[in-house]
Design a protein around this motif. Sequence first.
Motif, PDB file in Angstrom:
ATOM      1  N   TYR A  33     -10.567  -6.112   3.226  1.00  0.00           N
ATOM      2  CA  TYR A  33     -10.539  -6.789   1.922  1.00  0.00           C
ATOM      3  C   TYR A  33      -9.185  -7.441   1.655  1.00  0.00           C
ATOM      4  O   TYR A  33      -9.098  -8.614   1.342  1.00  0.00           O
ATOM      5  CB  TYR A  33     -10.827  -5.799   0.784  1.00  0.00           C
ATOM      6  N   CYS A  34      -8.114  -6.693   1.754  1.00  0.00           N
ATOM      7  CA  CYS A  34      -6.837  -7.239   1.280  1.00  0.00           C
ATOM      8  C   CYS A  34      -6.202  -8.177   2.299  1.00  0.00           C
ATOM      9  O   CYS A  34      -5.413  -9.039   1.929  1.00  0.00           O
ATOM     10  CB  CYS A  34      -5.874  -6.115   0.888  1.00  0.00           C
ATOM     11  N   PHE A  35      -6.571  -8.075   3.549  1.00  0.00           N
ATOM     12  CA  PHE A  35      -5.992  -8.960   4.562  1.00  0.00           C
ATOM     13  C   PHE A  35      -6.529 -10.374   4.398  1.00  0.00           C
ATOM     14  O   PHE A  35      -7.725 -10.592   4.193  1.00  0.00           O
ATOM     15  CB  PHE A  35      -6.319  -8.459   5.969  1.00  0.00           C
ATOM     16  N   SER A  44      -3.400  -2.432   1.291  1.00  0.00           N
ATOM     17  CA  SER A  44      -3.762  -1.578   0.157  1.00  0.00           C
ATOM     18  C   SER A  44      -5.213  -1.121   0.156  1.00  0.00           C
ATOM     19  O   SER A  44      -5.531  -0.089  -0.414  1.00  0.00           O
ATOM     20  CB  SER A  44      -3.470  -2.320  -1.152  1.00  0.00           C
ATOM     21  N   CYS A  45      -6.111  -1.870   0.785  1.00  0.00           N
ATOM     22  CA  CYS A  45      -7.531  -1.524   0.610  1.00  0.00           C
ATOM     23  C   CYS A  45      -7.968  -0.408   1.554  1.00  0.00           C
ATOM     24  O   CYS A  45      -8.933   0.298   1.269  1.00  0.00           O
ATOM     25  CB  CYS A  45      -8.406  -2.759   0.775  1.00  0.00           C
ATOM     26  N   ARG A  46      -7.315  -0.218   2.674  1.00  0.00           N
ATOM     27  CA  ARG A  46      -7.597   0.827   3.674  1.00  0.00           C
ATOM     28  C   ARG A  46      -8.957   0.668   4.352  1.00  0.00           C
ATOM     29  O   ARG A  46      -9.468   1.617   4.945  1.00  0.00           O
ATOM     30  CB  ARG A  46      -7.494   2.244   3.078  1.00  0.00           C
ATOM     31  N   MET A  47      -9.548  -0.505   4.239  1.00  0.00           N
ATOM     32  CA  MET A  47     -10.883  -0.700   4.788  1.00  0.00           C
ATOM     33  C   MET A  47     -10.840  -0.994   6.282  1.00  0.00           C
ATOM     34  O   MET A  47     -11.822  -0.842   6.991  1.00  0.00           O
ATOM     35  CB  MET A  47     -11.548  -1.871   4.032  1.00  0.00           C
ATOM     36  N   CYS A  48      -9.687  -1.434   6.778  1.00  0.00           N
ATOM     37  CA  CYS A  48      -9.621  -1.918   8.162  1.00  0.00           C
ATOM     38  C   CYS A  48      -9.179  -0.822   9.131  1.00  0.00           C
ATOM     39  O   CYS A  48      -8.694  -1.106  10.215  1.00  0.00           O
ATOM     40  CB  CYS A  48      -8.666  -3.094   8.242  1.00  0.00           C
ATOM     41  N   MET A  49      -9.348   0.444   8.746  1.00  0.00           N
ATOM     42  CA  MET A  49      -8.841   1.534   9.584  1.00  0.00           C
ATOM     43  C   MET A  49      -9.552   1.614  10.936  1.00  0.00           C
ATOM     44  O   MET A  49     -10.760   1.396  11.031  1.00  0.00           O
ATOM     45  CB  MET A  49      -8.964   2.861   8.853  1.00  0.00           C
TER      46      MET A  49
HETATM   47 FE1  FES Z   1      -6.754  -3.930   3.552  1.00  0.00          FE
HETATM   48 FE2  FES Z   1      -6.033  -3.633   6.078  1.00  0.00          FE
HETATM   49  S1  FES Z   1      -7.319  -5.128   5.224  1.00  0.00           S
HETATM   50  S2  FES Z   1      -5.562  -2.363   4.445  1.00  0.00           S
END
Ligand code: FES
Length: 526
Positions: A33-35, A44-49
Amino acid sequence: MARITVDGAPIEVPDGSMLLPALLDHGIQIPHYCFHPKLSIDGSCRMCMVRVEGMPKLTISCNTPVRDGMVVDTCGPEVAKARQGVLEMLLLNHPLDCPICDQAGECYLQDYAFEYGTRRARTQEPRRTLLKRVDVGPRVVLDQERCILCRRCVRFCREITKTRELGVFNLGDRSVLDIFLGEPLANNYSICTADICPVGALLSKDFHHAMRVWFLDETESVCPSCANGCNVKVGTARRSVYRLLPRRNDHVNDTWMCDHGRLTYRFVNERRLREPRVRRAGSLVPVPWEDALDEAARRLGALARVDGGGALAAIVSPHLTNEELFVLGRMIAGGLRTAQRAVAVRLGAADDFLIKAEKAANGRGARDLGLTTAADEIDVAGIRAGIETGRIRGLFVTGTDVWELWGEESAALLARLELLVVQTANEHPLAARADVVLPGLTFAEKDGTFTNSAGRVQRIRRALDPGEQPSDGEIFLRLGRRLGMELPPGRFEPAEVFAEITRTIVRYRDLSWNALGSLGLPTGEP
Ligand code: FES
C-alpha cells in the motif's frame, strides 16, 4: 546485477535496489500500500512483508536492499498469515461501503482482502466513524473513514508538488488524514492524490459517482492539452469520455499529470459539430458531406488562382496529428497553392514540472513537418496583416486557436474575408462565422502520433468510434482531390502516412509506427 532466489526460482535484479520494486519488475506480485515507485519509502503499511533467509523475522520488502545470494520467500504460510493480520487490522474500521465507492473495482484493499484476507470479521464492536465527505480542495474530496494512512498523498504533496497541504493528525487509532487549516489541496496536480490513493479515501470530484470503473474501456493515448504530451489512459463508456488517468512513462511524465489537462476531456463529449454546414442566404445550413466538400473546393480553388496564391492563406491547428499535418501541408501547397500558412499555437502559463507554455499537443510536430518555417516569413500575425490590407481574401482554418490569438479583433478581421472555411470539432464563434464548416474529430477518436516539446513521438489511439464521420486527414485528402491534386487512391491511413513521414523528414527517419509502442521514441538529429 545480483543473483537471488525467490520462491525457489533464481532471478537477477539490480544490486542494491529495494527488493519490492525489483520483484514487481519481474512480475512477482507482492501486495503493498504505502510503496509507490515515484515517492520516498514510508514502510508504514507492513503489507509487503516477506521472509529473507538468515533474518530473524519477516521483513518489509519495500525497505530491504537486494544482496547477492539472497533467498526470499514471498508466499509461504508465515508470510500469508502476516498479510492476513495486516488486512484484518486495516479492515477493523474500514467502512463497508464498496457499493457506493468510486474505487470499487480498482481498489487495492478490496483486491488484497479477496486474495489474502479472511472472509469473516472477528470483531463485533461498532466501527470507528469519521467524516465521510471532507471538502479538502476544489477538485478532490476526502472520505476519512476509508483512509488506511499509507501517506502516499502526504508524500506526494511534500516531494512532488512541494506544496505540503496534507498531513496525518493525532496519534494511534485517532490518526486522521486532513489538510492543514486554511490550506486547501489546490495545487495544479491535486487529483494525482486520488490516483495514488490505494483505497478510495481521496477521490476526484469530477469522476465522483460518474461511472463504475468496470464499465470503462481504457485506451492508451496522450493528453492533448499542452506540449508536454503526458501519457494517459482514456476511460470511455456509452460513447463518451469519462476520465483521463495518467499512464507511467518515465521519459515524459513519470506517473503524473496536471489537473487542467486531466479535466479538459469534456470537449470530446460536448458541443460537437457532427454534420457539415454551408452558408446559404446568410445562415449556416446542414448539407451532405459531398456537397460541403464540393463547395469548399470550388470556392477555395477559385481564390487559389488569384495573385499566384497570394489571396489565400491557411491557419494550421497544432492539435492535429503528425499524419494529418503531413497531408494538410501537401494539400495547402498543391491544392490551395499558397505559401501563406501559419500554425496557431496558444501560449499560457508554464511551470518547471509538466505544464508547458504551448497549449497544444503537437506544435513541435507542425514545426518538424515544415508547416511553419522562418523561410515562409509569415506567421499568424502576418496573415492577420494580410487580411487587414485586403490582400488575403480567403482563409482555410483548422482548429479554433487563432480566435484566441487574434482576441477581440477576431470577429472584425474575419468579417473582411470573402471566404472562410473552418474545419474543427466543436461549436465555436469562429465556426459560426464560416462560409463552409467541416466537422473534425478529437484526439480521442483518432489514431496517429504527436511529437512533444522534447521531440518524443508518441502514439494516440482511437478510444471512441466516430462512426461515419471522416477523420481530418480524410477530409484533407478529399479536398485535395477536388482541388486537382493527383493523390493516390484510397483512404487516409495514419500508419502509411507515418511511413511516408519517416522517408521524407530526416529527423524521423529512424522511427517506425510499430516501434513507437506504448511509450514513444525520440526523434533524431535533423
Ligand atoms: Fe508498505 Fe512496504 S509497502 S511497508
